[in-house]
Scaffold this motif. Structure first.
Motif, short mmCIF file in Angstrom:
data_model
loop_
_atom_site.label_atom_id
_atom_site.label_comp_id
_atom_site.label_asym_id
_atom_site.label_seq_id
_atom_site.Cartn_x
_atom_site.Cartn_y
_atom_site.Cartn_z
N ARG A 144 0.83 -1.21 0.00
CA ARG A 144 0.00 0.00 0.00
C ARG A 144 0.86 1.26 0.00
NH1 ARG A 144 -4.77 -1.31 4.37
NH2 ARG A 144 -5.82 -2.89 3.10
N LEU A 145 1.93 1.23 0.75
CA LEU A 145 2.84 2.37 0.79
C LEU A 145 3.51 2.57 -0.57
CD1 LEU A 145 4.23 4.57 2.46
CD2 LEU A 145 5.99 2.91 3.02
N ALA A 146 3.93 1.49 -1.20
CA ALA A 146 4.55 1.58 -2.52
C ALA A 146 3.56 2.08 -3.55
CB ALA A 146 5.11 0.23 -2.92
N LEU A 147 2.32 1.63 -3.48
CA LEU A 147 1.29 2.08 -4.41
C LEU A 147 0.99 3.56 -4.21
CD1 LEU A 147 -0.78 1.34 -6.58
CD2 LEU A 147 -2.39 0.82 -4.73
N ALA A 148 0.88 3.99 -2.97
CA ALA A 148 0.61 5.41 -2.70
C ALA A 148 1.77 6.28 -3.16
CB ALA A 148 0.35 5.60 -1.21
N LEU A 149 2.99 5.84 -2.94
CA LEU A 149 4.15 6.60 -3.39
C LEU A 149 4.21 6.67 -4.90
CD1 LEU A 149 6.75 8.05 -2.56
CD2 LEU A 149 7.92 5.86 -2.69
N GLY A 150 3.92 5.57 -5.57
CA GLY A 150 3.91 5.56 -7.03
C GLY A 150 2.84 6.48 -7.60
N LEU A 151 1.65 6.48 -7.02
CA LEU A 151 0.59 7.37 -7.48
C LEU A 151 0.94 8.84 -7.23
CD1 LEU A 151 -2.61 5.42 -6.44
CD2 LEU A 151 -1.75 5.82 -8.75
N ALA A 152 1.57 9.12 -6.09
CA ALA A 152 1.96 10.49 -5.79
C ALA A 152 3.02 10.99 -6.77
CB ALA A 152 2.48 10.59 -4.35
N LEU A 153 3.99 10.15 -7.09
CA LEU A 153 5.02 10.55 -8.05
C LEU A 153 4.44 10.73 -9.45
CD1 LEU A 153 8.03 8.37 -6.90
CD2 LEU A 153 7.75 10.84 -6.66
N THR A 154 3.50 9.89 -9.82
CA THR A 154 2.85 10.01 -11.13
C THR A 154 2.05 11.30 -11.20
OG1 THR A 154 2.72 7.61 -11.29
CG2 THR A 154 1.29 8.88 -12.73
N ALA A 155 1.32 11.61 -10.15
CA ALA A 155 0.52 12.84 -10.15
C ALA A 155 1.40 14.08 -10.10
CB ALA A 155 -0.44 12.82 -8.95
N ALA A 156 2.55 14.00 -9.48
CA ALA A 156 3.43 15.16 -9.39
C ALA A 156 4.02 15.51 -10.75
CB ALA A 156 4.56 14.88 -8.39
N GLY A 157 4.20 14.54 -11.62
CA GLY A 157 4.77 14.80 -12.94
C GLY A 157 3.73 15.18 -13.97
N CYS A 158 2.49 15.20 -13.62
CA CYS A 158 1.42 15.49 -14.57
C CYS A 158 1.23 17.00 -14.70
CB CYS A 158 0.14 14.82 -14.10
SG CYS A 158 -1.18 14.90 -15.30
N GLU A 159 1.24 17.49 -15.93
CA GLU A 159 1.08 18.92 -16.16
C GLU A 159 -0.35 19.39 -15.96
OE1 GLU A 159 2.55 20.07 -19.93
OE2 GLU A 159 4.53 19.25 -19.58
N THR A 160 -1.31 18.50 -16.08
CA THR A 160 -2.70 18.92 -16.00
C THR A 160 -3.11 19.26 -14.57
OG1 THR A 160 -3.42 16.63 -15.79
CG2 THR A 160 -3.39 17.58 -18.00
N LEU A 161 -2.30 18.91 -13.57
CA LEU A 161 -2.65 19.25 -12.19
C LEU A 161 -2.51 20.75 -11.93
CD1 LEU A 161 -1.14 16.32 -10.13
CD2 LEU A 161 -3.51 16.74 -10.72
N GLU A 162 -1.80 21.46 -12.80
CA GLU A 162 -1.67 22.90 -12.61
C GLU A 162 -3.02 23.60 -12.75
OE1 GLU A 162 1.19 24.15 -15.44
OE2 GLU A 162 2.82 23.05 -14.50
N ASN A 163 -3.91 23.03 -13.52
CA ASN A 163 -5.22 23.64 -13.75
C ASN A 163 -6.19 23.39 -12.60
OD1 ASN A 163 -4.21 24.40 -16.22
ND2 ASN A 163 -5.07 22.62 -17.27
N LEU A 164 -5.84 22.54 -11.66
CA LEU A 164 -6.75 22.20 -10.57
C LEU A 164 -6.67 23.15 -9.38
CD1 LEU A 164 -6.40 18.32 -10.53
CD2 LEU A 164 -8.19 19.69 -11.57
N ASN A 165 -5.76 24.11 -9.40
CA ASN A 165 -5.61 25.03 -8.28
C ASN A 165 -6.72 26.08 -8.34
OD1 ASN A 165 -4.79 26.68 -6.23
ND2 ASN A 165 -2.76 27.11 -7.07
N PRO A 166 -7.68 26.08 -7.38
CA PRO A 166 -8.78 27.05 -7.44
C PRO A 166 -8.35 28.46 -7.03
CG PRO A 166 -9.00 25.68 -5.50
CD PRO A 166 -7.84 25.13 -6.28
N PHE A 167 -7.20 28.61 -6.38
CA PHE A 167 -6.76 29.91 -5.91
C PHE A 167 -5.82 30.60 -6.89
CE2 PHE A 167 -7.46 27.18 -2.19
CZ PHE A 167 -8.56 27.83 -1.67
#
Length: 86
Positions: free
Chosen positions: A11-34
């Motif tokens: 579970r820790l490895a899966l969570a770390l892998g998902l966090a690293l994948t999400a950190a490299g995604c450019e589309t997350l920049e558009n999710l900041n409401p502020f």
């Protein structure tokens, strides 16, 4: 009893892998409401080199490295027969 530490590690490895994948995604920049969008700088946009970069010939192929013109005339066509010299 041994299955619990293994699942915890998985579970820790899966969570770390998902966090690293999400950190490299450019589309997350558009999710900041502020995030406030910056207006573009006023002025006209003109190309720097409208006719292409000076000194670059786009119709020719890539250039050869500088050592491509090294003379190889002094090399024999076949290796000499007999004992090699040392």
């Amino acid at each position: 009893m041994m299955a619990r530490p293994v699942t915890r590690s998985l579970r820790l490895a899966l969570a770390l892998g998902l966090a690293l994948t999400a950190a490299g995604c450019e589309t997350l920049e558009n999710l900041n409401p502020f995030d406030q969008k910056k207006p573009p700088v006023p002025g006209t946009r003109t190309p720097v080199f409208p006719n292409g970069v000076p000194g670059v010939d786009y119709s020719s192929g890539l250039g050869q490295p500088s050592n491509a013109n090294a003379p190889i005339d002094n090399l024999p066509a076949t290796p000499p027969k007999g004992k090699p010299q040392q």
